[in-house]
Design a protein around this motif. Structure first.
Motif, PDB file in Angstrom:
ATOM      1  N   ARG A  81     -59.321 -65.347  20.220  1.00  0.00           N
ATOM      2  CA  ARG A  81     -60.453 -65.623  19.331  1.00  0.00           C
ATOM      3  C   ARG A  81     -60.179 -66.871  18.488  1.00  0.00           C
ATOM      4  NH1 ARG A  81     -62.198 -62.814  13.825  1.00  0.00           N
ATOM      5  NH2 ARG A  81     -64.115 -63.993  13.480  1.00  0.00           N
ATOM      6  N   LEU A  82     -58.962 -66.996  17.971  1.00  0.00           N
ATOM      7  CA  LEU A  82     -58.626 -68.177  17.171  1.00  0.00           C
ATOM      8  C   LEU A  82     -58.721 -69.444  18.017  1.00  0.00           C
ATOM      9  CD1 LEU A  82     -57.526 -69.245  14.413  1.00  0.00           C
ATOM     10  CD2 LEU A  82     -55.238 -69.089  15.436  1.00  0.00           C
ATOM     11  N   LEU A  83     -58.216 -69.373  19.245  1.00  0.00           N
ATOM     12  CA  LEU A  83     -58.268 -70.534  20.135  1.00  0.00           C
ATOM     13  C   LEU A  83     -59.719 -70.914  20.447  1.00  0.00           C
ATOM     14  CD1 LEU A  83     -56.376 -72.449  21.737  1.00  0.00           C
ATOM     15  CD2 LEU A  83     -56.623 -70.890  23.674  1.00  0.00           C
ATOM     16  N   ARG A  84     -60.556 -69.920  20.661  1.00  0.00           N
ATOM     17  CA  ARG A  84     -61.963 -70.187  20.971  1.00  0.00           C
ATOM     18  C   ARG A  84     -62.674 -70.841  19.786  1.00  0.00           C
ATOM     19  NH1 ARG A  84     -66.345 -67.332  19.677  1.00  0.00           N
ATOM     20  NH2 ARG A  84     -65.148 -65.480  19.107  1.00  0.00           N
ATOM     21  N   LEU A  85     -62.388 -70.380  18.576  1.00  0.00           N
ATOM     22  CA  LEU A  85     -63.091 -70.880  17.395  1.00  0.00           C
ATOM     23  C   LEU A  85     -62.561 -72.222  16.903  1.00  0.00           C
ATOM     24  CD1 LEU A  85     -63.484 -67.616  15.276  1.00  0.00           C
ATOM     25  CD2 LEU A  85     -65.300 -68.882  16.441  1.00  0.00           C
ATOM     26  N   THR A  86     -61.250 -72.433  17.030  1.00  0.00           N
ATOM     27  CA  THR A  86     -60.637 -73.594  16.372  1.00  0.00           C
ATOM     28  C   THR A  86     -59.828 -74.497  17.294  1.00  0.00           C
ATOM     29  OG1 THR A  86     -58.567 -72.434  15.837  1.00  0.00           O
ATOM     30  CG2 THR A  86     -60.394 -72.192  14.274  1.00  0.00           C
ATOM     31  N   GLY A  87     -59.431 -74.006  18.467  1.00  0.00           N
ATOM     32  CA  GLY A  87     -58.530 -74.768  19.323  1.00  0.00           C
ATOM     33  C   GLY A  87     -57.086 -74.627  18.931  1.00  0.00           C
ATOM     34  N   LEU A  88     -56.802 -73.796  17.899  1.00  0.00           N
ATOM     35  CA  LEU A  88     -55.419 -73.594  17.446  1.00  0.00           C
ATOM     36  C   LEU A  88     -54.746 -72.521  18.289  1.00  0.00           C
ATOM     37  CD1 LEU A  88     -56.014 -73.548  13.564  1.00  0.00           C
ATOM     38  CD2 LEU A  88     -55.174 -75.462  14.963  1.00  0.00           C
ATOM     39  N   ASP A  89     -53.513 -72.785  18.707  1.00  0.00           N
ATOM     40  CA  ASP A  89     -52.738 -71.844  19.513  1.00  0.00           C
ATOM     41  C   ASP A  89     -51.670 -71.229  18.626  1.00  0.00           C
ATOM     42  OD1 ASP A  89     -51.704 -70.402  21.562  1.00  0.00           O
ATOM     43  OD2 ASP A  89     -50.892 -72.103  22.682  1.00  0.00           O
TER      44      ASP A  89
ATOM     45  N   ASN B  82     -50.053 -62.162  15.522  1.00  0.00           N
ATOM     46  CA  ASN B  82     -50.181 -61.795  14.110  1.00  0.00           C
ATOM     47  C   ASN B  82     -50.506 -63.008  13.238  1.00  0.00           C
ATOM     48  OD1 ASN B  82     -49.719 -58.920  14.118  1.00  0.00           O
ATOM     49  ND2 ASN B  82     -47.616 -59.373  14.674  1.00  0.00           N
ATOM     50  N   GLN B  83     -49.992 -64.170  13.614  1.00  0.00           N
ATOM     51  CA  GLN B  83     -50.386 -65.384  12.915  1.00  0.00           C
ATOM     52  C   GLN B  83     -51.900 -65.592  13.066  1.00  0.00           C
ATOM     53  OE1 GLN B  83     -47.995 -68.280  14.903  1.00  0.00           O
ATOM     54  NE2 GLN B  83     -46.193 -67.962  13.614  1.00  0.00           N
ATOM     55  N   ALA B  84     -52.386 -65.413  14.279  1.00  0.00           N
ATOM     56  CA  ALA B  84     -53.815 -65.588  14.540  1.00  0.00           C
ATOM     57  C   ALA B  84     -54.637 -64.601  13.720  1.00  0.00           C
ATOM     58  CB  ALA B  84     -54.101 -65.420  16.029  1.00  0.00           C
ATOM     59  N   ARG B  85     -54.176 -63.360  13.652  1.00  0.00           N
ATOM     60  CA  ARG B  85     -54.882 -62.344  12.869  1.00  0.00           C
ATOM     61  C   ARG B  85     -54.975 -62.772  11.404  1.00  0.00           C
ATOM     62  NH1 ARG B  85     -54.472 -56.633  13.804  1.00  0.00           N
ATOM     63  NH2 ARG B  85     -52.630 -57.085  15.054  1.00  0.00           N
ATOM     64  N   ARG B  86     -53.855 -63.276  10.866  1.00  0.00           N
ATOM     65  CA  ARG B  86     -53.826 -63.704   9.467  1.00  0.00           C
ATOM     66  C   ARG B  86     -54.734 -64.900   9.235  1.00  0.00           C
ATOM     67  NH1 ARG B  86     -54.646 -64.791   5.203  1.00  0.00           N
ATOM     68  NH2 ARG B  86     -53.294 -65.047   3.371  1.00  0.00           N
ATOM     69  N   LEU B  87     -54.719 -65.876  10.134  1.00  0.00           N
ATOM     70  CA  LEU B  87     -55.551 -67.056   9.977  1.00  0.00           C
ATOM     71  C   LEU B  87     -57.034 -66.712  10.133  1.00  0.00           C
ATOM     72  CD1 LEU B  87     -53.476 -69.791  11.850  1.00  0.00           C
ATOM     73  CD2 LEU B  87     -53.401 -69.115   9.441  1.00  0.00           C
ATOM     74  N   LEU B  88     -57.341 -65.795  11.028  1.00  0.00           N
ATOM     75  CA  LEU B  88     -58.735 -65.366  11.188  1.00  0.00           C
ATOM     76  C   LEU B  88     -59.243 -64.678   9.923  1.00  0.00           C
ATOM     77  CD1 LEU B  88     -58.585 -64.035  14.854  1.00  0.00           C
ATOM     78  CD2 LEU B  88     -59.985 -65.956  14.055  1.00  0.00           C
ATOM     79  N   ASN B  89     -58.384 -63.865   9.296  1.00  0.00           N
ATOM     80  CA  ASN B  89     -58.767 -63.224   8.037  1.00  0.00           C
ATOM     81  C   ASN B  89     -59.038 -64.276   6.963  1.00  0.00           C
ATOM     82  OD1 ASN B  89     -58.532 -60.662   9.104  1.00  0.00           O
ATOM     83  ND2 ASN B  89     -56.449 -60.339   8.351  1.00  0.00           N
TER      84      ASN B  89
ATOM     85  N   GLU C 197     -68.722 -70.588  14.205  1.00  0.00           N
ATOM     86  CA  GLU C 197     -67.970 -71.698  14.784  1.00  0.00           C
ATOM     87  C   GLU C 197     -67.923 -72.894  13.837  1.00  0.00           C
ATOM     88  OE1 GLU C 197     -70.078 -69.881  16.434  1.00  0.00           O
ATOM     89  OE2 GLU C 197     -68.920 -69.054  18.119  1.00  0.00           O
ATOM     90  N   PHE C 198     -69.061 -73.180  13.163  1.00  0.00           N
ATOM     91  CA  PHE C 198     -69.095 -74.313  12.246  1.00  0.00           C
ATOM     92  C   PHE C 198     -68.229 -74.040  11.020  1.00  0.00           C
ATOM     93  CE2 PHE C 198     -71.126 -76.976   8.915  1.00  0.00           C
ATOM     94  CZ  PHE C 198     -70.882 -78.215   9.513  1.00  0.00           C
ATOM     95  N   SER C 199     -68.273 -72.800  10.521  1.00  0.00           N
ATOM     96  CA  SER C 199     -67.433 -72.427   9.384  1.00  0.00           C
ATOM     97  C   SER C 199     -65.955 -72.535   9.738  1.00  0.00           C
ATOM     98  CB  SER C 199     -67.760 -71.000   8.941  1.00  0.00           C
ATOM     99  OG  SER C 199     -66.927 -70.609   7.871  1.00  0.00           O
ATOM    100  N   ALA C 200     -65.595 -72.129  10.958  1.00  0.00           N
ATOM    101  CA  ALA C 200     -64.202 -72.234  11.406  1.00  0.00           C
ATOM    102  C   ALA C 200     -63.765 -73.692  11.449  1.00  0.00           C
ATOM    103  CB  ALA C 200     -64.046 -71.594  12.780  1.00  0.00           C
ATOM    104  N   HIS C 201     -64.661 -74.577  11.896  1.00  0.00           N
ATOM    105  CA  HIS C 201     -64.360 -76.009  11.940  1.00  0.00           C
ATOM    106  C   HIS C 201     -64.108 -76.551  10.535  1.00  0.00           C
ATOM    107  CE1 HIS C 201     -64.526 -80.200  13.206  1.00  0.00           C
ATOM    108  NE2 HIS C 201     -65.447 -80.421  12.277  1.00  0.00           N
ATOM    109  N   LEU C 202     -64.939 -76.134   9.564  1.00  0.00           N
ATOM    110  CA  LEU C 202     -64.739 -76.566   8.178  1.00  0.00           C
ATOM    111  C   LEU C 202     -63.407 -76.056   7.632  1.00  0.00           C
ATOM    112  CD1 LEU C 202     -68.289 -76.096   6.605  1.00  0.00           C
ATOM    113  CD2 LEU C 202     -67.160 -78.244   7.250  1.00  0.00           C
ATOM    114  N   TRP C 203     -63.074 -74.798   7.960  1.00  0.00           N
ATOM    115  CA  TRP C 203     -61.813 -74.215   7.465  1.00  0.00           C
ATOM    116  C   TRP C 203     -60.606 -74.999   7.990  1.00  0.00           C
ATOM    117  CZ3 TRP C 203     -57.578 -72.020   9.908  1.00  0.00           C
ATOM    118  CH2 TRP C 203     -56.672 -71.338   9.080  1.00  0.00           C
ATOM    119  N   VAL C 204     -60.649 -75.374   9.254  1.00  0.00           N
ATOM    120  CA  VAL C 204     -59.551 -76.165   9.822  1.00  0.00           C
ATOM    121  C   VAL C 204     -59.421 -77.491   9.082  1.00  0.00           C
ATOM    122  CG1 VAL C 204     -58.759 -77.416  11.861  1.00  0.00           C
ATOM    123  CG2 VAL C 204     -59.635 -75.089  12.093  1.00  0.00           C
ATOM    124  N   ASN C 205     -60.560 -78.154   8.817  1.00  0.00           N
ATOM    125  CA  ASN C 205     -60.535 -79.458   8.153  1.00  0.00           C
ATOM    126  C   ASN C 205     -60.133 -79.384   6.692  1.00  0.00           C
ATOM    127  OD1 ASN C 205     -61.318 -80.809  10.472  1.00  0.00           O
ATOM    128  ND2 ASN C 205     -63.498 -80.755   9.967  1.00  0.00           N
TER     129      ASN C 205
END
Length: 454
Positions: free
Chosen positions: A326-334, A338-345, A361-369
């Motif tokens: 899910r994290l990879l789909r939303l942000t491209g981050l690998d 458990n890291q992914a779970r924490r970042l998704l939260n 998806e747009f909110s995830a992009h803003l969070w990464v930036n």
């Protein structure tokens, strides 16, 4: 007369040709041909830099200039680490049969997306300049940011840390058994660990005793589990003898934890569940529980009883990595699970605080930036090898939460980042590649023994 190298590459394809043989590529060498002899190299990809290493010398006699100084634990094989381009490889001397078996097994496990080290090559036909035969070697790529269990902490291992290691080992064993892999030599020593938020992710290192079957019997799984229990008990006794675990830790009782952890997880993933027809909501609840454990259900079977009042639910195909995907789909981050779970939260909280109606998806992009990338960019170059980026972001967010709670205010992200860098990260060991130091013996590493990548 000019001598030419007899070194031959075998490029490992996805499938063998009709003759069962691997295609042979033309000879290539940048090293002194006289030092190569008649090397036979089977590799997933041609890497000419392999030919620069001193294959004409017995592995335990390799010069320091060819080695990467990584900690080595106990091993039944001679294992050394060497630089290969921009990465580090582990080189293990063994028989040709074992080397090829392990190489092909690791290749299969990689294709099945199982956490394991990457096989690089099998090299045989090694001889000294005097013509004396040398053992073949298996070459694997060292897993960046990974640690052997003995090197995880420079001080005494606490019981809860051991428990997290054993839980990670149990999860790895379950994933292997789900695909039909019988390990045959399960132990903490044959596993590498990477930090995964507040837990650990386990990676298989040794596959030489492993076999892949269409499906494992209960007896095969239980035997693997018993091997794990016995080996872990022995490893913990060794740590206790060296004063490297808390005195209150009982090695035998602690080793039993893998049995409980494994069976709980296996039961949740595979057992049939029965419930009344009016409780159909339990289908979704079962799937959500599996998602929370980090698994997706790709297929399941539902049967109704003959009287029409009971439903039986049986998960058929489970695939690990729910949060990572899910994290990879939303942000491209690998990231680790458990890291992914924490970042998704963190992403969900960011969306709720800033714009709940915004597209996910747009909110995830803003969070990464606005969150992820500023934290990663703030880490100075000299601290970049301490932890992998996803772990750093997780720890910064944890640090900020504790700071805010302690100071009873909403600490700005930039302030929390600087505090974390100064107070925590700067004092951590470099986990991209822990180098041998005079402190090696304090973490249970014997500089004269082999780090276990067997």
């Amino acid at each position: 007369m000019t001598e030419t190298s007899n070194a031959q590459w075998h490029d490992e394809p996805t499938d063998y040709d009709q003759t069962g043989k691997l295609p042979r590529l033309r000879p290539a060498s940048s090293a002194d041909p006289r030092s190569l002899g008649s090397l036979n190299i089977t590799a997933a990809a041609t890497d000419p830099e392999l030919l620069d290493l001193p294959w004409h010398i017995a592995l335990e006699q390799w010069p320091a200039s060819a080695l990467a100084a990584l900690p080595r634990g106990i091993s039944r094989h001679i294992v050394r680490f060497a630089h290969l381009g921009g990465s580090v490889i582990a080189v293990k001397e063994t028989s040709e049969h074992i080397a090829r078996h392990e190489y092909h097994m690791l290749r299969k496990l990689q294709r099945l997306d199982v956490p394991c080290v990457e096989p690089v090559a099998v090299i045989s036909g090694r001889t000294t300049p005097e013509g004396e035969e040398l053992d073949p070697v298996l070459v694997t790529r060292h897993l960046k940011f990974s640690l052997p269990y003995r090197a995880l902490f420079s001080q005494t291992l606490r019981r809860d840390t051991l428990t997290r290691l054993i839980d990670a080992q149990a999860l790895l064993l379950v994933r292997l058994h789900l695909i039909g892999f019988y390990w045959g030599d399960v132990s903490l020593s044959n596993t590498l660990f990477r930090r995964d938020a507040g837990s650990f992710a386990a990676y298989l290192v040794d596959a030489e005793t492993g076999e892949l079957y269409p499906e494992l019997s209960t007896g095969q799984r239980e035997y693997d589990l018993e091997i794990a229990r016995v080996n872990i008990a022995g490893e913990l006794m060794d740590l206790a003898e060296g004063g490297l675990i808390e005195e209150k830790v009982d090695p035998l009782a602690t080793s039993e934890l893998i049995m409980d952890s494994y069976r709980r997880l296996w039961s949740e993933l595979t057992e049939q569940e029965s419930f009344e027809l009016g409780e159909r909501w339990r289908v979704g609840a079962r799937i959500r529980r599996l998602n929370e454990l980090g698994f997706d259900v790709e297929e399941y079977a539902i049967k109704t009883a003959a009287n029409g009042t009971e439903i039986q639910l049986q998960p058929k195909v489970v695939d690990a990595g729910h949060h990572s995907r899910r994290l990879l789909r939303l942000t491209g981050l690998d990231a680790q699970e458990n890291q992914a779970r924490r970042l998704l939260n963190a992403m969900d909280a960011y969306r709720a605080d800033n714009s709940p109606t915004l597209d996910e998806e747009f909110s995830a992009h803003l969070w990464v930036n606005e969150v992820f990338e500023p934290i990663v960019r703030a880490v100075p170059r000299e601290l970049g090898g301490k932890l992998e980026p996803a772990q750093v972001v997780h720890e910064v967010l944890e640090h900020r939460w504790y700071m805010s709670e302690r100071e009873d205010r909403n600490v700005p992200l930039a302030e929390a980042v600087q505090s974390y860098l100064d107070d925590e990260l700067r004092h951590r060991r470099d986990e991209a590649a822990i180098m041998l130091t005079a402190d090696a013996r304090t973490i249970g590493i014997d500089e004269d023994s082999e780090y276990t990548d067997n």
